[in-house]
Design a protein around this motif. Sequence first.
Motif, PDB file in Angstrom:
ATOM      1  N   HIS A  73       0.781  -1.237   0.000  1.00 10.96           N
ATOM      2  CA  HIS A  73       0.000   0.000   0.000  1.00 10.96           C
ATOM      3  C   HIS A  73       0.809   1.282   0.000  1.00 10.96           C
ATOM      4  CE1 HIS A  73       0.896  -0.470   4.366  1.00 10.96           C
ATOM      5  NE2 HIS A  73       0.969   0.842   4.310  1.00 10.96           N
ATOM      6  N   TRP A  96      -5.917  -7.624   1.645  1.00  5.81           N
ATOM      7  CA  TRP A  96      -6.978  -6.806   2.284  1.00  5.81           C
ATOM      8  C   TRP A  96      -6.411  -5.661   3.109  1.00  5.81           C
ATOM      9  CZ3 TRP A  96      -7.498  -6.001   7.513  1.00  5.81           C
ATOM     10  CH2 TRP A  96      -6.872  -6.907   8.384  1.00  5.81           C
ATOM     11  N   ASN A  98      -4.369  -3.520   2.310  1.00  2.40           N
ATOM     12  CA  ASN A  98      -4.226  -2.284   1.527  1.00  2.40           C
ATOM     13  C   ASN A  98      -5.390  -1.332   1.773  1.00  2.40           C
ATOM     14  OD1 ASN A  98      -1.925  -2.548  -0.570  1.00  2.40           O
ATOM     15  ND2 ASN A  98      -3.002  -4.508  -0.803  1.00  2.40           N
ATOM     16  N   GLU A  99      -6.551  -1.918   2.015  1.00  4.62           N
ATOM     17  CA  GLU A  99      -7.809  -1.170   1.930  1.00  4.62           C
ATOM     18  C   GLU A  99      -7.851   0.124   2.768  1.00  4.62           C
ATOM     19  OE1 GLU A  99     -10.332  -1.851  -0.189  1.00  4.62           O
ATOM     20  OE2 GLU A  99     -11.539  -0.192   0.552  1.00  4.62           O
ATOM     21  N   LEU A 149     -10.248  -1.629  -2.978  1.00  3.27           N
ATOM     22  CA  LEU A 149      -9.924  -2.902  -3.634  1.00  3.27           C
ATOM     23  C   LEU A 149     -11.182  -3.484  -4.271  1.00  3.27           C
ATOM     24  CD1 LEU A 149      -7.823  -4.810  -0.941  1.00  3.27           C
ATOM     25  CD2 LEU A 149      -6.970  -3.921  -3.123  1.00  3.27           C
ATOM     26  N   VAL A 152      -9.768  -9.178  -3.407  1.00  4.88           N
ATOM     27  CA  VAL A 152      -8.779  -9.446  -2.356  1.00  4.88           C
ATOM     28  C   VAL A 152      -7.958 -10.674  -2.745  1.00  4.88           C
ATOM     29  CG1 VAL A 152      -8.534 -10.225   0.039  1.00  4.88           C
ATOM     30  CG2 VAL A 152     -10.119  -8.377  -0.513  1.00  4.88           C
TER      31      VAL A 152
END
Length: 348
Positions: A73, A96, A98-99, A149, A152
Amino acid sequence: MRSCIQRIQGIHSFQVPTPFPVGPVNVYLIEDDALTLIDAGPKSEAAWTALKRQLKEVGYVPEDIDQVVLTHHHVDHVGLLDYLGQESPIDVLGHWRNEPWISQDPAFFENSWAFFKKLYRSFGVEERFLPFLKQMFEGIFRFNCQTGLDTVLKEGDAVPGMTDWRVMETPGHAQSHIALYRERDGVMIGGDHLLAHISSNAVMEPPYPGEAERPKALLQYRESLRKMLPLDLSRVLTGHGEEVTGVHELIGQRLQKQDERATAIRAVLDSGPLSGFDICKRLFPSKYESELSLVLSETLGHLDLIQSRGEVKVMEENGVCYYSAVYWFHEGTGHMPFSSKRRNLHDQ
Ligand SMILES: [Zn+2]
């Protein structure tokens, strides 16, 4: 470098400028069932111009890209998602974790800074540095995207639209970090997990929603490095700088350097208990101010490492943690704390 990588069928390597000391970021374009970009670059006009120019050199425009897979990220890898998404709908794939970063979740960002402020104080960082650290924390996100995203990816997943590529979770440099591995030719797209010219920092991160503890990033990072050792790796295509070919050798060097730094910290503690920030000052006297957050991450990570080996203990005093060395002696094949023969320095 580009000509070398282009010999690997279907993979183009582009260099996109960043405003950060690390220099340009490498992004990869994969021609397969889907036209995939691996990472995007920071959100800046210079990065956007450079990406479009290099896409054009291989016969594409941004609207041709079907999907972007994120290795992690950090803003130098994700910011341009905003520009790409404006041209045409694009699928974003990644871990996930990153979200909250790429969507700039306000509650997550607020909790993150509260976490860092508390951590810095417990580390003994002087109050005068906190505004500067906050500025740095917020400043970086000027180059971030604001998206989400679509898919995933997790350990072992096949990557949609990319034949033979599998996901390997490699937390450490970032909690969201993944690498993509193609077993048939031993090629890995490694993001910032293993870089040729610099050792990758195991960056401090806050706990994620639903988690109480902060991640021990350096311990995870070492585990993620060792996870690569059984693989038959011909090369790692990196997020910055040259590709890595002598992968196993470089992993050995990186682990050894961390062990040496852990030993150096342990030696600093021989003179008596110190706060984390005191250790930073002694280990990095010339750059602890100019590269404060990096130095704090580095020191905290190595303290986690020696603490996991039982070589240091932590005492809290007025909200600040003080680290002191634990001595061990070896008798026959066993070992026991040396403090039974010699008092621990903290107790003197
Ligand atoms: Zn990174």
